[in-house]
Design a protein around this motif. Structure first.
Motif, PDB file in Angstrom:
ATOM      1  N   ARG A 160      -5.357  -7.050  -1.048  1.00 36.25           N
ATOM      2  CA  ARG A 160      -4.627  -6.128  -1.933  1.00 36.25           C
ATOM      3  C   ARG A 160      -3.546  -6.867  -2.703  1.00 36.25           C
ATOM      4  NH1 ARG A 160      -3.368  -2.653   1.621  1.00 36.25           N
ATOM      5  NH2 ARG A 160      -4.896  -1.054   1.106  1.00 36.25           N
ATOM      6  N   ILE A 161      -2.847  -7.764  -2.010  1.00 35.85           N
ATOM      7  CA  ILE A 161      -1.773  -8.521  -2.669  1.00 35.85           C
ATOM      8  C   ILE A 161      -2.346  -9.503  -3.683  1.00 35.85           C
ATOM      9  CG2 ILE A 161       0.067 -10.201  -2.247  1.00 35.85           C
ATOM     10  CD1 ILE A 161       0.336  -8.869   0.575  1.00 35.85           C
ATOM     11  N   ALA A 162      -3.439 -10.172  -3.320  1.00 36.05           N
ATOM     12  CA  ALA A 162      -4.041 -11.152  -4.218  1.00 36.05           C
ATOM     13  C   ALA A 162      -4.542 -10.502  -5.505  1.00 36.05           C
ATOM     14  CB  ALA A 162      -5.195 -11.860  -3.515  1.00 36.05           C
ATOM     15  N   GLU A 163      -4.950  -9.259  -5.399  1.00 40.37           N
ATOM     16  CA  GLU A 163      -5.474  -8.538  -6.563  1.00 40.37           C
ATOM     17  C   GLU A 163      -4.398  -7.751  -7.293  1.00 40.37           C
ATOM     18  OE1 GLU A 163      -8.463  -6.163  -4.810  1.00 40.37           O
ATOM     19  OE2 GLU A 163      -9.794  -7.877  -4.329  1.00 40.37           O
ATOM     20  N   LEU A 220       5.534  -7.249   1.364  1.00 36.15           N
ATOM     21  CA  LEU A 220       4.293  -6.711   0.819  1.00 36.15           C
ATOM     22  C   LEU A 220       3.331  -6.282   1.927  1.00 36.15           C
ATOM     23  CD1 LEU A 220       3.757  -9.371  -1.995  1.00 36.15           C
ATOM     24  CD2 LEU A 220       4.790  -7.100  -2.225  1.00 36.15           C
ATOM     25  N   VAL A 221       3.441  -6.901   3.101  1.00 36.16           N
ATOM     26  CA  VAL A 221       2.668  -6.502   4.277  1.00 36.16           C
ATOM     27  C   VAL A 221       3.486  -5.463   5.047  1.00 36.16           C
ATOM     28  CG1 VAL A 221       1.796  -7.290   6.521  1.00 36.16           C
ATOM     29  CG2 VAL A 221       1.414  -8.663   4.471  1.00 36.16           C
ATOM     30  N   PRO A 222       2.888  -4.367   5.483  1.00 37.89           N
ATOM     31  CA  PRO A 222       3.648  -3.346   6.212  1.00 37.89           C
ATOM     32  C   PRO A 222       4.372  -3.925   7.424  1.00 37.89           C
ATOM     33  CG  PRO A 222       1.457  -2.541   5.672  1.00 37.89           C
ATOM     34  CD  PRO A 222       1.470  -3.995   5.318  1.00 37.89           C
ATOM     35  N   ALA A 223       5.604  -3.491   7.621  1.00 42.43           N
ATOM     36  CA  ALA A 223       6.402  -4.006   8.730  1.00 42.43           C
ATOM     37  C   ALA A 223       5.769  -3.693  10.078  1.00 42.43           C
ATOM     38  CB  ALA A 223       7.815  -3.429   8.664  1.00 42.43           C
ATOM     39  N   ALA A 269       0.827  -1.212   0.000  1.00 41.58           N
ATOM     40  CA  ALA A 269       0.000   0.000   0.000  1.00 41.58           C
ATOM     41  C   ALA A 269       0.858   1.259   0.000  1.00 41.58           C
ATOM     42  CB  ALA A 269      -0.928   0.002   1.212  1.00 41.58           C
ATOM     43  N   GLY A 270       1.999   1.203   0.697  1.00 38.80           N
ATOM     44  CA  GLY A 270       2.883   2.364   0.755  1.00 38.80           C
ATOM     45  C   GLY A 270       3.886   2.420  -0.368  1.00 38.80           C
ATOM     46  N   ASP A 271       4.090   1.315  -1.055  1.00 36.37           N
ATOM     47  CA  ASP A 271       5.044   1.261  -2.167  1.00 36.37           C
ATOM     48  C   ASP A 271       4.471   0.377  -3.265  1.00 36.37           C
ATOM     49  OD1 ASP A 271       7.145   1.179  -3.889  1.00 36.37           O
ATOM     50  OD2 ASP A 271       8.587   0.311  -2.492  1.00 36.37           O
ATOM     51  N   PRO A 272       3.569   0.913  -4.085  1.00 36.74           N
ATOM     52  CA  PRO A 272       2.921   0.110  -5.131  1.00 36.74           C
ATOM     53  C   PRO A 272       3.884  -0.457  -6.166  1.00 36.74           C
ATOM     54  CG  PRO A 272       1.745   2.171  -4.750  1.00 36.74           C
ATOM     55  CD  PRO A 272       3.046   2.288  -4.033  1.00 36.74           C
TER      56      PRO A 272
END
Length: 273
Positions: free
Chosen positions: A269-272, A191-194, A65-68
């Motif tokens: 979000r990742i799956a899409e 991909l998930v925020p830290a 989300a923060g780094d597309p």
């Protein structure tokens, strides 16, 4: 270098510093023990059972989300899809609070002396531990706990969770389902925020303490938290212990609910992506 880029780099450096400082009380003692070749049956669990190295845990990143621009592989999309379905199924169920941590007792049921999962002695001895297992209803819904039951304990479980049907059994009151939020989060890093990974890690850390306080082991001499306060056992074989365990279990379920939802959003979000 453009000013905006310099500001972004400074912000990232600040977030990295704060992230490292947040996790240092957990990571640094573990690394020190590892250097001394010492083991801790409670605190080492999240670094040994789960395959996320301390250096990975302490690395900060904003997630997709923060780094597309972060690349997403087909394997990551597939994993995110499976995880989304599991998180949804777990969240759809009411928390079951009557297991009392007996999975740890079932893991040592009818074992010979010296054959337990941890070197610590059993608080009630082998006969007393077996009696607790035999006098209770065992209803473990989590496969990764159930699979460690002794052969004699497996038929005593009222459920038969398997590796491929987790979505049919997982429920939010299960301590291991709460700890596994950390696994679901780090498996999709970066991909998930830290920050979310760290939130799940801290939840798993606290759950693990309860898990072992309620276990059959006598951990005298090891029950010290970072403040130096001793840990007392949660004596689930008593009515008072059962009430204390169920109350803590409900608290962890409530604490895990928003993390499960946030992780579901990230997985979608990742799956899409």
């Amino acid at each position: 270098m453009p000013v905006l880029d310099a500001l972004d780099l400074a912000h990232a450096a600040e977030r990295q510093e704060a992230h490292s400082a947040r996790l240092a009380p957990y990571v640094e003692p573990h690394l020190a023990r590892r250097k001394r070749r010492e083991k801790h049956p409670v605190h080492d669990f999240l670094f040994q059972y789960y395959s996320f190295r301390p250096a990975q845990l302490t690395a900060w990143g904003p997630g997709l989300a923060g780094d597309p621009s972060l690349p997403v592989t087909d394997q990551q999309r597939a994993l995110a899809g499976v995880t989304t379905r599991l998180l949804r199924a777990t969240a759809s169920r009411a928390a079951t609070l009557g297991c009392f941590g007996l999975h740890e007792w079932a893991m040592v049921y009818r074992t010979a002396s010296g054959r337990t999962r941890h070197p610590a002695p059993l608080r009630l001895g082998h006969d007393g531990t077996d009696e607790v297992v035999e006098s209770h209803r065992i209803g473990c819904s989590h496969f990764d706990a159930f699979r460690f039951f002794t052969p004699d304990a497996r038929p005593l479980n009222t459920l038969s969770p398997g590796v491929d049907d987790r979505a049919d059994f997982e429920q939010p009151g299960c301590l291991h389902a709460g700890m596994d939020l950390y696994k679901h989060a780090f498996r999709l890093a970066p991909l998930v925020p830290a920050d979310l990974v760290a939130d799940c890690f801290e939840l798993a850390w606290d759950i693990r303490i309860l898990d072992m306080r309620a276990a059959p082991y006598d951990l005298t001499g090891l029950r010290l938290d970072p403040t130096g306060e001793p840990w007392s056992p949660v004596r689930i074989e008593t009515p008072e212990g059962k009430r204390a365990y169920a109350a803590a279990q409900a608290s962890f379920a409530a604490r895990g609910a928003p993390l499960r939802e946030a992780l579901r959003v990230e997985c979608e979000r990742i799956a899409e992506g």
